[in-house]
Scaffold this motif. Structure first.
Motif, PDB file in Angstrom:
ATOM      1  N   PHE A 506      33.824  39.851  -1.422  1.00  0.00           N
ATOM      2  CA  PHE A 506      34.868  38.790  -3.263  1.00  0.00           C
ATOM      3  C   PHE A 506      33.583  39.311  -4.394  1.00  0.00           C
ATOM      4  CE2 PHE A 506      31.647  35.896  -0.885  1.00  0.00           C
ATOM      5  CZ  PHE A 506      30.938  35.751  -1.374  1.00  0.00           C
ATOM      6  N   ASN A 507      34.500  38.884  -5.052  1.00  0.00           N
ATOM      7  CA  ASN A 507      33.622  39.227  -6.776  1.00  0.00           C
ATOM      8  C   ASN A 507      34.130  38.546  -7.610  1.00  0.00           C
ATOM      9  OD1 ASN A 507      32.078  41.210  -8.910  1.00  0.00           O
ATOM     10  ND2 ASN A 507      33.152  42.825  -7.739  1.00  0.00           N
ATOM     11  N   TRP A 508      34.082  38.910  -8.869  1.00  0.00           N
ATOM     12  CA  TRP A 508      34.291  38.481 -10.253  1.00  0.00           C
ATOM     13  C   TRP A 508      33.864  38.607 -10.954  1.00  0.00           C
ATOM     14  CZ3 TRP A 508      30.572  36.150  -6.584  1.00  0.00           C
ATOM     15  CH2 TRP A 508      29.706  35.468  -7.394  1.00  0.00           C
ATOM     16  N   GLU A 509      34.219  38.377 -12.244  1.00  0.00           N
ATOM     17  CA  GLU A 509      34.008  39.228 -14.353  1.00  0.00           C
ATOM     18  C   GLU A 509      32.137  39.051 -14.386  1.00  0.00           C
ATOM     19  OE1 GLU A 509      34.320  39.334 -18.365  1.00  0.00           O
ATOM     20  OE2 GLU A 509      36.080  38.589 -17.278  1.00  0.00           O
ATOM     21  N   GLY A 510      31.581  39.571 -13.585  1.00  0.00           N
ATOM     22  CA  GLY A 510      29.993  39.354 -14.794  1.00  0.00           C
ATOM     23  C   GLY A 510      29.515  38.947 -13.601  1.00  0.00           C
ATOM     24  N   ARG A 511      29.486  39.384 -11.131  1.00  0.00           N
ATOM     25  CA  ARG A 511      28.806  38.773 -10.943  1.00  0.00           C
ATOM     26  C   ARG A 511      27.780  39.539 -11.013  1.00  0.00           C
ATOM     27  NH1 ARG A 511      30.655  40.025  -4.758  1.00  0.00           N
ATOM     28  NH2 ARG A 511      28.433  40.007  -3.722  1.00  0.00           N
ATOM     29  N   ASP A 512      26.417  39.629 -10.492  1.00  0.00           N
ATOM     30  CA  ASP A 512      25.300  40.324 -10.415  1.00  0.00           C
ATOM     31  C   ASP A 512      25.202  40.863  -8.586  1.00  0.00           C
ATOM     32  OD1 ASP A 512      22.792  41.011  -9.991  1.00  0.00           O
ATOM     33  OD2 ASP A 512      21.716  38.950 -10.364  1.00  0.00           O
ATOM     34  N   PRO A 513      25.471  42.156  -9.004  1.00  0.00           N
ATOM     35  CA  PRO A 513      25.459  42.885  -8.213  1.00  0.00           C
ATOM     36  C   PRO A 513      24.285  42.319  -6.421  1.00  0.00           C
ATOM     37  CG  PRO A 513      25.176  44.358  -9.149  1.00  0.00           C
ATOM     38  CD  PRO A 513      25.053  43.280  -9.419  1.00  0.00           C
ATOM     39  N   GLU A 514      23.251  42.264  -7.487  1.00  0.00           N
ATOM     40  CA  GLU A 514      21.906  41.709  -6.223  1.00  0.00           C
ATOM     41  C   GLU A 514      22.275  40.443  -5.758  1.00  0.00           C
ATOM     42  OE1 GLU A 514      19.596  43.759  -5.774  1.00  0.00           O
ATOM     43  OE2 GLU A 514      20.938  44.903  -6.813  1.00  0.00           O
ATOM     44  N   LYS A 515      23.131  39.370  -6.095  1.00  0.00           N
ATOM     45  CA  LYS A 515      22.784  38.052  -6.355  1.00  0.00           C
ATOM     46  C   LYS A 515      24.222  38.193  -4.391  1.00  0.00           C
ATOM     47  CE  LYS A 515      23.830  33.940  -8.123  1.00  0.00           C
ATOM     48  NZ  LYS A 515      22.532  33.081  -8.077  1.00  0.00           N
ATOM     49  N   GLN A 516      23.932  37.710  -3.109  1.00  0.00           N
ATOM     50  CA  GLN A 516      23.916  37.149  -2.168  1.00  0.00           C
ATOM     51  C   GLN A 516      24.010  36.206  -2.389  1.00  0.00           C
ATOM     52  OE1 GLN A 516      24.904  39.649   0.394  1.00  0.00           O
ATOM     53  NE2 GLN A 516      24.317  41.101  -1.056  1.00  0.00           N
ATOM     54  N   ILE A 517      25.618  35.591  -1.864  1.00  0.00           N
ATOM     55  CA  ILE A 517      26.416  33.666  -2.033  1.00  0.00           C
ATOM     56  C   ILE A 517      27.318  34.071  -1.051  1.00  0.00           C
ATOM     57  CG2 ILE A 517      27.921  32.452  -2.932  1.00  0.00           C
ATOM     58  CD1 ILE A 517      27.006  33.532  -5.884  1.00  0.00           C
ATOM     59  N   ARG A 518      27.162  32.736  -0.087  1.00  0.00           N
ATOM     60  CA  ARG A 518      27.964  33.344   1.985  1.00  0.00           C
ATOM     61  C   ARG A 518      28.991  31.602   0.856  1.00  0.00           C
ATOM     62  NH1 ARG A 518      28.845  35.113   5.690  1.00  0.00           N
ATOM     63  NH2 ARG A 518      27.219  36.889   5.257  1.00  0.00           N
ATOM     64  N   PHE A 519      30.511  32.051   1.139  1.00  0.00           N
ATOM     65  CA  PHE A 519      30.690  30.750   1.362  1.00  0.00           C
ATOM     66  C   PHE A 519      32.263  30.191   2.224  1.00  0.00           C
ATOM     67  CE2 PHE A 519      30.776  31.980  -3.191  1.00  0.00           C
ATOM     68  CZ  PHE A 519      31.735  31.442  -4.167  1.00  0.00           C
ATOM     69  N   ASN A 520      31.728  29.030   1.921  1.00  0.00           N
ATOM     70  CA  ASN A 520      32.579  28.260   3.242  1.00  0.00           C
ATOM     71  C   ASN A 520      34.607  28.018   2.851  1.00  0.00           C
ATOM     72  OD1 ASN A 520      30.782  27.858   6.173  1.00  0.00           O
ATOM     73  ND2 ASN A 520      29.656  27.681   4.042  1.00  0.00           N
ATOM     74  N   HIS A 521      35.170  28.348   3.724  1.00  0.00           N
ATOM     75  CA  HIS A 521      36.451  28.035   2.901  1.00  0.00           C
ATOM     76  C   HIS A 521      37.621  27.277   4.054  1.00  0.00           C
ATOM     77  CE1 HIS A 521      38.315  31.168   5.568  1.00  0.00           C
ATOM     78  NE2 HIS A 521      36.559  32.349   5.047  1.00  0.00           N
ATOM     79  N   LEU A 522      38.443  26.855   3.476  1.00  0.00           N
ATOM     80  CA  LEU A 522      39.408  26.224   4.631  1.00  0.00           C
ATOM     81  C   LEU A 522      40.776  26.613   3.072  1.00  0.00           C
ATOM     82  CD1 LEU A 522      39.824  23.475   5.395  1.00  0.00           C
ATOM     83  CD2 LEU A 522      39.628  22.286   3.654  1.00  0.00           C
ATOM     84  N   SER A 523      42.394  26.666   3.780  1.00  0.00           N
ATOM     85  CA  SER A 523      43.491  27.021   3.812  1.00  0.00           C
ATOM     86  C   SER A 523      44.629  25.540   4.078  1.00  0.00           C
ATOM     87  CB  SER A 523      43.888  28.012   4.652  1.00  0.00           C
ATOM     88  OG  SER A 523      43.265  29.294   4.880  1.00  0.00           O
ATOM     89  N   VAL A 524      45.427  25.223   2.582  1.00  0.00           N
ATOM     90  CA  VAL A 524      46.065  23.893   2.669  1.00  0.00           C
ATOM     91  C   VAL A 524      47.429  24.563   2.127  1.00  0.00           C
ATOM     92  CG1 VAL A 524      43.550  22.494   2.222  1.00  0.00           C
ATOM     93  CG2 VAL A 524      45.297  23.336   0.781  1.00  0.00           C
ATOM     94  N   ASN A 525      48.457  23.443   2.697  1.00  0.00           N
ATOM     95  CA  ASN A 525      49.514  22.900   2.345  1.00  0.00           C
ATOM     96  C   ASN A 525      48.882  22.574   1.391  1.00  0.00           C
ATOM     97  OD1 ASN A 525      51.956  23.644   2.310  1.00  0.00           O
ATOM     98  ND2 ASN A 525      52.209  23.891   4.612  1.00  0.00           N
TER      99      ASN A 525
END
Length: 787
Positions: A506-525
């Protein structure tokens, strides 16, 4: 000699009935507790020990800004690739990781739910699961092959024989719904950490993964059998950066853990093994030892306290030619005989308590007198007898006859200090257990009452299957129409416990390439977040009136903070080669246990690839609502059994170990206190009896009942206060360390320790006070005449 010891012991028991019964109750109770704990510990330690091969599992360390997370999952292609490239590996096996394990199998019109997983063709060569029919070296020879357990075979065919080549239908019909039986294996033993009833081909699993099967996706478990002579530590160094050779700049590190160690040593902190269930195994083993120690201390204290009564017996026997060795043998023999009698009582107690103990521990333990258990029983009995009888035996046998008859034997300072020290030790243990039980209970209560950030009460879910797989939104809409149903939706993943996470895709505007973030996630209706009452601090939820929502995403506050975004609503978030718009910020909620801090989490909208329907039920109408759901489901999905789970039950399962520890701790703490009080009661009774003449004289001289009670209780009160001073720091250290396992926990305050200290003092006063009052009420005339 044995006959003499037997007669002497029997006569001594009759002569001193009170101390005999106190010792018998204490030792039998202590042995019963030790035996129950042994059965539990032995069962825990037996997990996965039955496999003939020394199997290792590939583990992976994932560094991020919050530290290092350790997973037991690995990329699906790791097994066959690393086996080809590393000569240290003799063979590997792969299995599906977090894929849903519930499958529906059907033959003709009969449908059953089973627990299964996908495994490769070498799986049954590494693991020692007995095969009833089929070739273990080629148990899943084709992509559509299936191996079933004997219980599944009996449920579907009423036999385990001649089933090779028969076909069964299963519920993943979008991938081709027929499988051919290629093997039948015995039901897995209860002490296997893996529990499954069917296995499908891993080749099929890889096809299902499709584009998501790559070196950055950890969706399998990989096992290895090492070549002879391989040094595991050296090999771990070699494979540490193996993933980086397949995926450029990847920082994830591989290492091997012995599969047999996984069950007890399943906790890792910052990439290092940091305990797990083994902590509770050690804890209760220690409690068993302490309870036996307390019982032995009672025996030793009462025996030495009665030493003055038996001095003349020792003097006479030595005068008649008995040597010290024979006296030691006699007294040790008495202790071993008493302990043996206590063992018989303890076994009877275990038979009575085992059903309730199994219910608390969620096990099926049984007391079967196998050679190993008999050896343990006799060993514990013998050692307990020797330990309990050693001090009085060596102490009494050392008296000289001339000194005894001249009355020159007095209680030595060493003896008095030893006896008082043992009493202090007993109550230190009792105090520590009381404080520990209180803290564990309060922490469990805190967990139950903690606001998780979502609503788990009156919420149940059931798996999508049959018609429901094709159109979960339609199924949820039909469920909403039922009586006593407040809302219904569908989702993939879970609000309780980790389901899936993503790191670098994943990526977003202004992301620090050295920054490591792990997201948990869920899909919903639609309606899922409203049903679970997930609050949004900014933005909006998913809703049909806004049109296409498949490119929208909601991120929690912890995720936004980790990303460093300002005014995030409306900004884009690149994920899995697709661009998502952030439409809302969810207030942080506890999607994992309170052992962990809340981490980054995102929720995305999906109509497909969902695995469960969630339902909100009207409070107080649970049974009526479930009856309506069952009736509806029978018509909607003919032949499929309606199985459901309440969300709060899932939540409770996260803390099953803590809840069991809380119950068992209360039980064993109560036993330890009871045994300590028995010993104190016996010592108080003996002290009161020994001071009868002094009490009589004091009463004649005008001493009141309260003066006499104070005379007897003050020494014991002093010992209990010393125990409190020693026990409180120990209890604080132990409980604070245990609470540190939780990111969210109660605060230790002085109240815990004051209440526990007060309880110990009150228990001691009540125990000693009964004997003190009895002594204070004696008629001084009768006492002096007796003297």
């Amino acid at each position: 000699m044995f006959q003499h010891i037997l007669k002497s012991t029997f006569r001594n028991f009759l002569r001193h009935k009170n101390s005999f019964f106190i010792n018998l109750i204490g030792l039998s109770t202590g042995l019963a507790c030790a035996l129950l704990i042994y059965l539990w510990v032995n069962d825990e330690r037996s997990f996965d020990q039955f496999h003939e091969n020394e199997v290792y599992q590939f583990m992976s360390n994932h560094p991020n800004d919050a530290g290092v997370e350790t997973w037991r999952w690995s990329p699906a292609e790791l097994g066959e690739t690393i086996e080809e490239e590393m000569p240290e590996i003799e063979k590997t096996a792969s299995a599906s990781g977090m894929f849903p394990s519930s499958f529906v199998l059907s033959v003709d019109n009969q449908k059953i739910k089973t627990k299964g997983q996908f495994v490769d063709n070498q799986y049954f060569q590494l693991f020692s699961y007995p095969i009833l029919d089929g070739n273990s070296k080629e148990l899943l020879p084709a992509k559509n092959a299936i191996a079933i357990s004997e219980s599944v075979a009996m449920r579907l065919f009423n036999t385990t024989e001649n089933l090779i080549g028969k076909t069964v239908d299963w519920n993943l019909d979008q991938f081709g719904n027929q499988a051919v039986i290629s093997g039948v294996f015995k039901d897995l033993p209860s002490n296997s950490s893996q529990q499954f009833e069917v296995t499908f081909s891993f080749e099929f699993y890889k096809e299902m993964l499709g584009r998501s099967m790559h070196w950055g996706n950890y969706n399998a478990e990989t096992y290895a059998l090492l070549a002879g002579g391989t040094n595991v530590e050296n090999f771990n160094t070699k494979i540490k950066n193996y993933i980086a050779t397949k995926r450029e700049n990847d920082e994830i590190e591989l290492f091997l853990q012995a599969y047999a160690d996984r069950y007890l040593n399943d906790k890792f902190e910052d990439g290092k093994q940091a305990g797990g269930r083994i902590t509770y195994v050690r804890l209760f083993s220690l409690i068993a030892v302490f309870i036996l120690l307390i019982a032995c201390i009672n025996f030793m204290n009462l025996s030495t306290a009665r030493g003055t009564v038996r001095m003349k017996e020792v003097g006479v026997k030595k005068t008649l030619g008995a040597d010290r060795k024979s006296l030691i043998t006699q007294y040790l023999g008495e202790a071993i005989l008493l302990t043996s009698l206590a063992l018989v009582v303890a076994i009877a107690l275990v038979f009575l308590l085992l059903p309730q103990f199994n219910q608390v521990t969620d096990k099926q333990l049984s007391l079967s007198f196998q050679p190993q258990l008999m050896l343990v029983l006799f060993g514990i009995t013998f050692l307990t007898g020797i330990f309990a009888g050693s001090y009085p035996a060596f102490h009494l046998s050392g008296f000289k006859p001339t000194a005894i008859f001249k009355g020159k034997i007095h209680n030595s300072i060493v003896e008095l200090w030893a006896r008082e020290g043992l009493v202090v030790f007993q109550f230190v243990l009792s105090l520590v257990l009381i404080i520990a039980v209180t803290v564990v209970y309060q922490q469990v209560e805190y967990i139950q009452d903690k606001n998780l950030g979502y609503e788990k009460e009156q919420v149940l879910y059931f798996s999508l299957e049959g018609k429901g797989i094709k159109n979960p939104e339609t199924l949820a809409s039909e469920v909403k129409k039922l009586p006593h149903i407040l809302n219904a939706s569908s989702m993939w993943g879970s609000f309780v416990g980790r389901t899936a996470s993503t790191g670098g895709q994943f990526n977003w505007e202004g992301r620090d390439p050295e920054k490591q973030i792990r997201f948990n996630h869920l899909s919903v209706n639609y309606d899922a977040l409203e049903l679970l009452d997930v609050k949004l601090s900014q933005g909006r939820s998913f809703a049909s009136q806004f049109g296409e929502e498949s490119s929208k995403i909601i991120i929690n506050e912890a995720g936004i903070e980790a990303m460093g975004l300002k005014n995030p609503v409306g900004k884009t978030f690149d994920l899995w080669e697709k661009q998502y718009e952030i439409i809302g910020i969810a207030e942080d909620f506890h999607f994992e246990s309170l052992h962990r801090s809340i981490g980054p989490f995102f929720i995305r909208y999906s109509q497909g690839n969902l695995d469960k329907v969630i339902v909100k039920i009207e409070k107080g109408k649970e049974q009526l609502a479930i009856a309506e759901l069952q009736k509806f489901y029978k018509n909607y999905n003919p032949g499929f059994e309606f199985n459901y789970t309440f969300l709060d039950d899932d939540f409770q399962s996260l803390y099953a170990a803590e809840s069991r520890v809380a119950v068992l701790s209360r039980f064993f703490a109560g036993i330890a206190i009871l045994i300590s009080c028995l010993g104190l009661f016996g010592l108080a009774a003996f002290t009161a009896n020994r001071k009868k003449k002094e009490i009589g004289v004091r009463k004649v001289l005008g001493a009141s009942v309260s003066n006499i009670i104070l005379l007897i209780t003050k020494d014991f009160t002093r010992l209990v206060l010393v125990a409190i001073l020693i026990g409180v720091p120990i209890a604080y250290h132990l409980t604070s360390n245990w609470l540190n396992n939780f990111s969210y926990h109660i605060n230790l305050n002085i109240g815990f320790f004051l209440v526990a200290a007060a309880i110990v003092v009150i228990i001691a006063w009540l125990t000693v006070g009964s004997q003190a009052i009895r002594a204070a009420l004696l008629n001084p005339k009768e006492v002096i005449n007796e003297e």
